[in-house]
Design a protein around this motif. Structure first.
Motif, PDB file in Angstrom:
ATOM      1  N   LEU A  76      19.333  95.921  75.753  1.00 45.07           N
ATOM      2  CA  LEU A  76      18.829  97.038  75.324  1.00 45.07           C
ATOM      3  C   LEU A  76      18.585  97.137  74.113  1.00 45.07           C
ATOM      4  O   LEU A  76      17.417  97.714  73.732  1.00 45.07           O
ATOM      5  CB  LEU A  76      20.017  98.317  75.857  1.00 45.07           C
ATOM      6  N   ALA A  77      19.201  96.512  73.305  1.00 41.16           N
ATOM      7  CA  ALA A  77      18.768  96.483  71.685  1.00 41.16           C
ATOM      8  C   ALA A  77      17.673  95.634  71.327  1.00 41.16           C
ATOM      9  O   ALA A  77      17.043  95.945  70.307  1.00 41.16           O
ATOM     10  CB  ALA A  77      19.994  95.781  70.977  1.00 41.16           C
ATOM     11  N   LEU A  78      16.960  94.905  72.288  1.00 40.27           N
ATOM     12  CA  LEU A  78      15.744  94.232  72.145  1.00 40.27           C
ATOM     13  C   LEU A  78      14.861  95.083  72.736  1.00 40.27           C
ATOM     14  O   LEU A  78      13.503  94.839  72.712  1.00 40.27           O
ATOM     15  CB  LEU A  78      15.844  92.958  73.068  1.00 40.27           C
ATOM     16  N   GLY A  79      15.124  96.603  72.996  1.00 40.86           N
ATOM     17  CA  GLY A  79      13.825  97.298  73.241  1.00 40.86           C
ATOM     18  C   GLY A  79      13.720  96.996  74.881  1.00 40.86           C
ATOM     19  O   GLY A  79      12.147  97.091  74.966  1.00 40.86           O
ATOM     20  N   ALA A  96      10.700 110.927  71.764  1.00 38.48           N
ATOM     21  CA  ALA A  96      10.827 109.541  71.094  1.00 38.48           C
ATOM     22  C   ALA A  96      11.389 108.705  72.309  1.00 38.48           C
ATOM     23  O   ALA A  96      12.156 109.246  73.037  1.00 38.48           O
ATOM     24  CB  ALA A  96      11.766 109.783  69.904  1.00 38.48           C
ATOM     25  N   ASP A  97      10.842 107.497  72.254  1.00 33.97           N
ATOM     26  CA  ASP A  97      11.196 106.751  73.424  1.00 33.97           C
ATOM     27  C   ASP A  97      12.196 105.646  72.984  1.00 33.97           C
ATOM     28  O   ASP A  97      12.009 104.845  72.145  1.00 33.97           O
ATOM     29  CB  ASP A  97      10.026 106.026  73.791  1.00 33.97           C
ATOM     30  N   PRO A  98      13.475 105.895  73.351  1.00 38.28           N
ATOM     31  CA  PRO A  98      14.442 104.901  72.953  1.00 38.28           C
ATOM     32  C   PRO A  98      14.373 103.438  72.935  1.00 38.28           C
ATOM     33  O   PRO A  98      14.457 102.606  72.183  1.00 38.28           O
ATOM     34  CB  PRO A  98      15.648 105.282  73.803  1.00 38.28           C
ATOM     35  N   VAL A  99      13.397 103.185  74.154  1.00 37.21           N
ATOM     36  CA  VAL A  99      13.101 101.898  74.209  1.00 37.21           C
ATOM     37  C   VAL A  99      12.338 101.205  72.932  1.00 37.21           C
ATOM     38  O   VAL A  99      12.545 100.085  72.603  1.00 37.21           O
ATOM     39  CB  VAL A  99      12.224 101.635  75.600  1.00 37.21           C
ATOM     40  N   ARG A 100      11.208 102.031  72.578  1.00 33.47           N
ATOM     41  CA  ARG A 100      10.465 101.400  71.626  1.00 33.47           C
ATOM     42  C   ARG A 100      11.233 101.364  70.365  1.00 33.47           C
ATOM     43  O   ARG A 100      11.086 100.480  69.464  1.00 33.47           O
ATOM     44  CB  ARG A 100       9.259 102.414  71.382  1.00 33.47           C
ATOM     45  N   ILE A 101      12.003 102.167  70.176  1.00 32.84           N
ATOM     46  CA  ILE A 101      12.845 102.311  68.959  1.00 32.84           C
ATOM     47  C   ILE A 101      13.742 101.202  68.909  1.00 32.84           C
ATOM     48  O   ILE A 101      13.612 100.799  67.759  1.00 32.84           O
ATOM     49  CB  ILE A 101      13.683 103.775  69.021  1.00 32.84           C
ATOM     50  N   ARG A 102      14.290 100.854  69.911  1.00 38.74           N
ATOM     51  CA  ARG A 102      15.073  99.585  69.723  1.00 38.74           C
ATOM     52  C   ARG A 102      14.297  98.330  69.600  1.00 38.74           C
ATOM     53  O   ARG A 102      15.037  97.489  69.087  1.00 38.74           O
ATOM     54  CB  ARG A 102      15.889  99.562  71.173  1.00 38.74           C
ATOM     55  N   ARG A 103      12.988  98.305  69.883  1.00 37.76           N
ATOM     56  CA  ARG A 103      12.178  97.296  70.039  1.00 37.76           C
ATOM     57  C   ARG A 103      12.015  97.089  68.397  1.00 37.76           C
ATOM     58  O   ARG A 103      11.783  95.959  67.758  1.00 37.76           O
ATOM     59  CB  ARG A 103      10.906  97.415  70.631  1.00 37.76           C
ATOM     60  N   ARG A 104      11.630  98.061  67.724  1.00 41.65           N
ATOM     61  CA  ARG A 104      11.632  98.099  66.360  1.00 41.65           C
ATOM     62  C   ARG A 104      12.804  98.169  65.537  1.00 41.65           C
ATOM     63  O   ARG A 104      12.832  97.466  64.080  1.00 41.65           O
ATOM     64  CB  ARG A 104      10.607  99.282  65.905  1.00 41.65           C
ATOM     65  N   ASN A 113      19.724 103.002  66.066  1.00 41.57           N
ATOM     66  CA  ASN A 113      18.849 102.681  67.093  1.00 41.57           C
ATOM     67  C   ASN A 113      18.991 103.135  68.726  1.00 41.57           C
ATOM     68  O   ASN A 113      18.722 102.314  69.648  1.00 41.57           O
ATOM     69  CB  ASN A 113      18.706 101.111  67.309  1.00 41.57           C
ATOM     70  N   ARG A 172       6.744 106.961  77.951  1.00 41.86           N
ATOM     71  CA  ARG A 172       7.564 106.023  78.206  1.00 41.86           C
ATOM     72  C   ARG A 172       7.506 105.003  79.371  1.00 41.86           C
ATOM     73  O   ARG A 172       6.624 105.281  80.157  1.00 41.86           O
ATOM     74  CB  ARG A 172       8.938 106.713  78.719  1.00 41.86           C
ATOM     75  N   LEU A 187       6.343 106.273  67.215  1.00 37.80           N
ATOM     76  CA  LEU A 187       7.558 106.051  67.833  1.00 37.80           C
ATOM     77  C   LEU A 187       7.417 106.644  69.322  1.00 37.80           C
ATOM     78  O   LEU A 187       7.897 106.155  70.360  1.00 37.80           O
ATOM     79  CB  LEU A 187       8.799 106.429  67.330  1.00 37.80           C
ATOM     80  N   SER A 188       6.921 107.835  69.412  1.00 33.81           N
ATOM     81  CA  SER A 188       6.728 108.651  70.483  1.00 33.81           C
ATOM     82  C   SER A 188       5.752 108.550  71.461  1.00 33.81           C
ATOM     83  O   SER A 188       4.660 108.907  71.071  1.00 33.81           O
ATOM     84  CB  SER A 188       7.072 110.110  70.084  1.00 33.81           C
TER      85      SER A 188
END
Ligand SMILES: Nc1ncnc2c1ncn2[C@@H]1O[C@H](COP(=O)(O)OP(=O)(O)OP(=O)(O)O)[C@@H](O)[C@H]1O
Ligand SMILES: Nc1ncnc2c1ncn2[C@@H]1O[C@H](COP(=O)(O)OP(=O)(O)OP(=O)(O)O)[C@@H](O)[C@H]1O
Ligand SMILES: [Mg+2]
Ligand SMILES: [Mg+2]
Ligand SMILES: O=P([O-])([O-])[O-]
Lengths: 286, 281, 341, 344, 281
Positions: A176-179, B101-109, B74, C27, C23-24
């Motif tokens: 998850l932390a890798l997005g 905000a999309d958590p998936v994208r946030i975590r990618r950054r 994150n 999804r 960021l937004s």
């Protein structure tokens, strides 16, 4: 220590030894049951296994010879179809429970799985009879497959759930932390990690369904001829064992023992093969 | 107290000449952040600015909410059942807790490295490094992957040790190597921010020092947040230090924040001093 | 200086390269699709369970309406109208047979299972314990019909020729108990049904008890040992009181399975609705075996409906015991103390 | 038999599979038939012997192509059938015989003699020991067999039971009152076996037991078979001949639903019955209808030659004539299903 | 170092005047003791004499084998599956590892109190105290039990707090009370030796101090061995201290043993000094 204490020590020791003896007896009894049953099945069944047994259709009543080939074929077909239905549903349910298990709905699903897993199999037979046999297909291999599938689904869901729970959360978090989106985490990280265990538990569920008799009695009916058409009645090994065992014919008794041996061997082979392959898998990946 | 003096001694000399980024733009701004585990209120009203190009250490007694804090940065906090957070975390001025905000994208950054090394056990070293790319991007050329793997492993100071073992499973490395592998994995997707939650707690002193050196070399390019329970490590490896502590009510709060040197040599708060001198914890 | 993320984006020629800040965005649709798929599989499981109850209820409605409670209290199972006996369906003999055999199985299996579990957890070295529990749990892998054929050809003659006559001589002189073994030893009777069921539920009770016993905190046992207790005193003083609830739970689960077990019992119990008697040597019938024998030929609608009601009864009772078992064992396994939580 | 030999080989447009289920009483004969019929025509007739009750239920629910029973369907059951009118095609006759397993008598040549009173007494649970005076009166050999009688009977719905209980009801007033006659009755005593196979199995496995089965099951398994005193007061050994006599002089109704027990014929075995194949007159699938009617024709004509060797009594000529009429009633899309070439 | 000085300060003043029992007869003599968990060699070649009338503390970093050590003294080590010990432990000159020694009797003579309080949850406070008597003696008069309960609870400094709750379940007490109840339970059978494995680690400071006071008052009558990871506690409550440490090979060894005062103020071994000053652990 006081004398009274020493005197008492002796009786305490004695009773400890006595109960240890009981525990040993219980264990020996429990363990020997398996050997007794398996050895009877082996000794009585081995003589029935010959080429005809595996290739011929049953002979008319009272005539010796023939085999139970349609039952072997029927069992394999119905198991395969049932597995095809049950594996996706069971695995998906398990994934839902483990990976999305925060909701009330997921709790309800868990509960339903729990109850379904412990349903008496004869009840499954009634259900499929009422739902499928009565109004759609008549007695048929399909109905038998569906009954087996209903038996497999909760077993698969439950054991896969246990397996998925073994995946440490740290691994999910790493992904998850890798997005990574959740579904990719499940499909590409969680499942590959436990794939061997997953396959084992699925195959064990299949093996368990292989021995089910009661629901087939009410759904697949049986067949004296080869049948590859799911819309028509199909023979199955457990059914054949049952009807042969209760009959008065000695030749059929022999075949029933033989089929029992075969069925147990099938279950054993399925689980053995799965163990073998998963072990190889583990060796390769580590 | 003498103990604190000796701590100050081990602060690396180059830190002395570092300019603290008071007037550079903060990379992360935390505003009134509260985090909960179900009904339990874990951290309360945190306000904190984190600057790029520096290592920011978060220290405090066990259970004070350090892990909770950085997991909020994150949006990993919310993946725990029943956990949620309120307040704002602005990254480059943009609120990652905004509804869209999309958590998936946030975590990618925002890359993250955990206390226990967690390489993917079924993947090779090579595949571990590019796991993030594989999961997030369309398939690339082999040569591109090769390049990323080498660059990331070099950045993580691991290349020389594992370049002959790229096809071994990730779990076949030693603990310290595994942890650096996880760092390489995080670097491979080129995050802007790197969060590390006690990355050295499972490691021996030699491996620990390697990780600290690594952080030093990475901080130019990344914004680094480091949770640690090891005072010496915080003193050695960080530029800024935030001290957290939980009150009697078990809610974690930010007690003191400032330059590491200041915090260790001249803490303003009595509790910080007690903690650093070993009276607490 | 070029920020690293920009390098990556440029290399990959991603459209959004110029705008690393947003960021937004919309999804990943994969998550939604995936959750719909596995969500509907899960919903299917719930639908399935509800369909079970509804369909069985629907098909047994006629019988429920006609007989009401007397279905459970009546002991006449008479599908044919005669001068003296009107058509009636009273399931009491089946219920009686089910209760006797499954309780009997429990009485036989629990000591064995508990004894073996104690051996595995408390006495045996690790490797031996593993082997023993593996062997006993293999019993689960044997199909019901295999127990049936073994029961029919091995157990029944053995019970008839050896065990039952022995029990009769043993209990003959004891008042009350001798009623349990009255009548000719036939071999196909409630007692044999109990024995075969006991074997079948042994692994269930064993594995639950083993887990429970493993979960007894070591501190509890050691506290007792440190006072100078013998192993047995530790078991009775510290282990069993703690594990009691869970072991009962395991027994309940065994009971639930025994109640629903069909083929093996059908093959050895004698399938007889004859009068309810205290003797374990009378042939009997269980609910499940009655269904197996009569389902395909219940040729009038009320007869069919009565059989389905038996199925419904089985479903409800098995589920009830299952829930109870679940409650009792989880209480222990999840760390709750059965008495002081 | 006139009408035999008309079916030789496969027929175009005929279904290759038929599913039937029901009576176990004729299963010995049917399994032989369908094995031969498969060789002759290539049609696979899958017959599952689940008991007459099962046959009736399966045909009524239309879960099979044809049913089979040896207890005729009641008017109510006929009315309740889902697919319309059902015809009873007689297939053969057979004797239901008392069979027993008494180790002491294994070497004794003569078979036991049973009277209506002793049979009813045993099955009512009133005679419980083999050395009961009533039994010993006709069978002195039983004097020293001081053993409980293990009674075996059917656990499933059964035409064999129907014949047996019809007989007991006809000869014993208290049986008629307490138990009655039917496919499933409330048995006062006994171990239940599933199908004729099951009852024969129980008798074979259980010393000191008695059961009732179709003669073929007893003979094929070398079980001892008892003689039964008929209406004329004679003890009759059941066999093909004495069973055939039971139908002599009986006027057969058009729909063939008739019971033959307790015959007036002085030489007839008293516990005899027809066994029937059940089929809907209104068929929807032409290929199945064709296969079904051809099979029925073959069974009622060519098939009769197999009866004797398997201890069944072949159909009387009159019954065959009536069955032809019934087979011709089977229609598909308003037309007779049986090919004209045969029905002529 | 100043830290050690301040530790020395908290050593109770009465310790200063205590005569160390160098020439009294040791109650327990440990000779070449090795203990194993399956293949793992947990402690190696321990030689240690423990004297009556004193509190002997065993300290050392986590995993160094402290618990293993004292569990060997009453043969509790072997109750763990796969665990065994070699060497000798002499109690009053008699080897408890002799082939004919009876572990049940040995445990009856050597009481033990565990890290986490473990009263029997199904028994009342009263029954918890006399649990050992019920096991070891034939049934006694109620008055005898009453007397033992009161005496033991008084010795455990618990009587006043629980005398109205004797019929409450043992688990209905607070953590500190439960721990003292366990001590009372051990005292009720009048052992000669009392082993305590981190008895205060689950307790708050007040409860901890109560336990320490209790040890002080009991030591006249018993030989007491106390495992603790709390330096201050060892310094305050013990007369003798043994410092254990595990090497790189993970085998625990005795590093230093001597009077508590000496160990804390003048440790001979560098590792002892490092550990006590907080550099290790
Ligand atoms: N998964 C969880 N569920 C419920 N409460 C939690 C969870 N994780 C942490 N907590 C609680 O939240 C508070 C803060 O925990 P957190 O893990 O953030 O502390 P920490 O400072 O990282 O401690 P440590 O140094 O021990 O890692 C603690 O009181 C803890 O008990
Ligand atoms: N039940 C067990 N099985 C296997 N190894 C064990 C077991 N208990 C302890 N060990 C190992 O033995 C070694 C010594 O453990 P021990 O519990 O004696 O340490 P300790 O000094 O009491 O540590 P702590 O202060 O954490 O309680 C450790 O390496 C530990 O991992
Ligand atoms: Mg943390
Ligand atoms: Mg310890
Ligand atoms: O022929 P039956 O099986 O119904 O007796």
């Amino acid at each position: 220590m006081h004398d009274v204490e020493l005197a008492r020590m002796r009786t305490r020791k004695l009773s400890a030894a006595f109960f240890y003896g009981l525990v040993i007896i219980a264990t020996v009894l429990s363990v020997s049951i398996l050997f007794i049953i398996i050895s009877h099945i082996f000794m009585n069944g081995i003589g029935a296994l010959n080429l005809d047994f595996f290739t011929q259709i049953p002979k008319p009543y009272g005539e010796e010879g023939g085999g139970i080939a349609p039952a072997i074929v029927g069992t394999l077909i119905m198991l395969a179809v049932a597995a095809l239905i049950a594996i996706p549903v069971g695995v998906a349910t398990a994934i839902f429970i483990v990976e999305y298990g925060q909701t009330k709905f997921a709790t309800a699903v868990r509960f339903a799985v729990e109850l379904l897993a412990e349903l008496p199999s004869i009840v499954v037979g009634i259900f499929i009879w009422a739902l499928v046999v009565r109004s759609i297909t008549g007695y048929s291999g399909l109905a038998g497959s569906l009954a087996l599938a209903v038996i497999m689904i909760p077993i698969i869901a439950r054991s896969v759930e246990e397996i998925l729970k073994l995946v440490p959360d740290t691994l999910r978090e790493a992904a998850l932390a890798l997005g990574t989106p959740r579904w990719k985490v499940v499909l590409f990280i969680v499942i590959p990690t436990v794939l061997p265990g997953l396959l084992t538990s699925i195959m064990l569920a299949v093996a368990r369904a292989a021995g089910e008799t009661a629901p087939l009695l009410l759904t697949s009916l049986g067949n004296t001829f080869f049948n590859f058409d799911l819309r028509r009645p199909m023979a199955a090994m457990p059914l054949q064992i049952y009807s042969y065992a209760i009959s008065p014919y000695d030749d059929w008794h022999k075949k029933a023992w033989g089929a029992t041996l075969l069925l147990i061997a099938l279950v054993g082979i399925i689980s053995g093969a799965v163990k073998y392959f998963t072990r190889r898998w583990n060796h390769e990946s580590h | 107290m003498s103990l604190i003096k000796s701590m100050a001694d081990i602060v690396r000399p180059h830190r002395e000449t570092e300019t603290v980024a008071e007037n550079s733009q903060p990379k992360i701004q935390i505003r009134n952040l509260n985090a909960y585990y179900g009904k339990q209120h874990a951290i309360e009203d945190i306000n904190l600015d984190i600057y790029p190009g520096l290592v920011t250490a978060i220290i405090g007694p066990s259970g004070c909410g350090k892990s909770t804090m950085i997991r909020c940065i994150n949006r990993m906090h919310e993946v725990i059942k029943g956990a949620y957070a309120t307040g704002e975390v602005l990254v480059d001025g943009e609120n990652i807790y905004a509804p869209d905000a999309d958590p998936v994208r946030i975590r990618r950054r925002i890359g993250m490295v955990f206390q226990k090394p967690n390489p993917f056990p079924t993947k090779t070293v090579y595949e571990n490094v590019i796991a993030g790319l594989r999961l997030n991007l369309p398939k690339q050329k082999k040569s591109y992957y090769d390049e990323v793997v080498e660059r990331s492993l070099r950045s993580a100071a691991l290349w020389d040790e594992v370049k002959d073992k790229l096809n071994a499973p990730g779990t076949a490395l030693s603990g310290g190597q595994q942890q650096r592998l996880c760092i390489a994995r995080a670097l491979a997707i080129e995050p802007e921010i790197l969060l590390l939650d006690e990355p050295a707690s499972a490691l021996d002193p030699t491996a620990t020092l390697k990780i600290e050196d690594l952080l030093f070399s990475l901080k130019e390019q990344y914004t680094i947040v480091l949770v640690t329970h090891n005072m010496q490590q915080a003193a050695r490896a960080s530029d800024m230090t935030a001290f957290f502590m939980a009150g009697e009510d078990h809610k974690g709060r930010l007690v003191e924040y400032g330059e590491t040197k200041e915090i260790f040599i001249n803490p303003k708060d009595k509790r910080t001093e007690d903690y650093i001198s070993g009276r607490l914890g | 200086m070029k920020k690293p993320w920009m390098v990556l984006r440029e290399k990959l020629k991603l459209g959004k390269a110029a705008d690393p800040g947003r960021l937004s965005v919309i999804r990943d649709p994969g998550d939604r699709v995936f959750s719909v798929i596995i969500g509907s599989a899960s919903a299917f499981v719930i639908v399935l369970l509800s369909a079970f109850v509804l369909l069985l209820f629907y098909d047994s409605l006629e019988s429920i309406e006609r007989f009401g409670f007397s279905f459970f209290s009546g002991s006449d199972w008479n599908p044919v109208e005669t001068e003296l006996n009107p058509i009636s369906f009273g399931a009491l003999p089946f219920i009686f047979g089910t209760v006797v055999t499954s309780v009997g199985a429990l009485i036989l299996a629990t000591p064995l299972a508990l004894g073996s579990a104690l051996f595995i957890v408390e006495y045996a070295p690790l490797w031996l314990g593993k082997i023993v529990s593996f062997i006993i749990e293999l019993l689960v892998a044997i199909p019901s019909v295999a127990y049936g054929i073994w029961g029919l050809f091995v157990l029944v003659p053995f019970m008839r020729s050896t065990v039952e006559p022995f029990l009769q001589t043993l209990l003959e002189p004891i008042p009350m108990l001798n009623m349990l073994v009255e009548g000719p030893p036939i071999g196909q009777d409630l007692l044999t049904g109990s024995v075969i069921l006991a074997i079948m539920i042994l692994p269930t009770i064993l594995s639950v008890s083993r887990e429970i016993l493993k979960n007894v905190p070591r501190l509890q046992k050691e506290g007792m040992l440190a006072l100078g207790a013998t192993k047995w005193e530790v078991l009775t003083g510290a282990v069993l009181p703690y594990a009691r609830g869970g072991i009962v739970g395991g027994a309940m689960l065994g009971l639930a399975r025994a109640i629903g077990e069909t083929m093996a019992v059908t093959m050895v119990i004698g399938n007889s609705t004859t009068k309810i008697s205290p003797s374990l040597l009378t042939p009997g019938y269980t609910i499940a075996s009655a269904i197996a024998n009569q389902f395909t030929e219940a040729d009038s609608s009320i007869y069919f409906s009565a059989i389905v009601e038996l199925g419904l009864l089985l479903l409800l009772v098995a589920s009830a015991f299952n829930i109870l078992a679940h409650f009792l064992t989880n209480y222990i396994l999840k760390g709750g103390d059965a008495r002081h939580a | 038999i006139p009408g035999s030999g008309l079916i030789k080989g496969a027929q175009a447009g005929e279904a290759k599979n038929l599913t039937g289920a029901g009576a176990t009483f004729p299963a010995v004969l049917y399994s032989k038939w369908f094995s031969e019929y498969n060789k002759l025509t290539g049609v696979q007739v899958n017959y599952q012997s689940i008991g007459s009750g099962g046959g009736i239920k399966s045909i009524s629910d239309m879960t099979v192509d044809f049913g089979a029973t040896d207890g005729p369907m009641t008017d109510e059951q006929l009315a309740a059938a889902k697919g319309g009118e059902i015809v009873h095609i007689p297939a053969a006759m057979g004797a239901v015989v008392p069979t027993y397993n008494i180790p002491e008598l294994a070497k004794v040549k003569d078979s036991l003699k049973f009277t209506p009173e002793t049979l009813a007494g045993i099955y009512l649970g009133e005679i419980v020991k083999w050395n009961d005076d009533k039994l010993v009166a006709d069978n002195p050999v039983l004097k020293n067999v001081n053993k409980y009688i293990v009674v075996a009977r059917r656990s499933d719905g059964s035409g064999t039971t129907n014949i047996w209980t019809s007989y007991l009801a006809a000869v014993s007033e208290s049986w008629a009152k307490k138990v009655g006659a039917g496919n499933s009755v409330q048995w006062p005593v006994g171990l239940g076996g599933k199908g004729n196979e099951g009852v024969a199995g129980v008798v074979k496995q259980t010393p000191y037991s008695i059961g009732y089965v179709e003669l073929a099951y007893a003979n094929q398994n070398k079980l001892a078979v008892g003689q039964v005193k008929n209406k004329a007061g004679k003890f009759i050994t059941p066999n093909m001949k004495t069973a055939s006599l039971a139908a002599q002089g009986v006027t057969l109704p058009e729909d063939m639903r008739v019971k033959l027990v307790n015959s007036d014929n002085t030489e007839a075995f008293p516990i005899v019955g027809f066994t029937w194949l059940l089929a809907y007159t209104n068929q929807t699938d032409p290929s199945k209808a064709l296969a079904l009617t051809r099979m029925l024709w073959w069974a009622t004509h060519d098939g009769q030659q197999y009866c004797e060797a398997l201890d069944y009594a072949p159909l009387p000529v009159d019954a065959i004539k009536k069955s032809e009429v019934l087979i011709k009633k089977i229609q598909v899309n308003g037309k007779q299903a049986l090919p004209e070439s045969i029905s002529k």
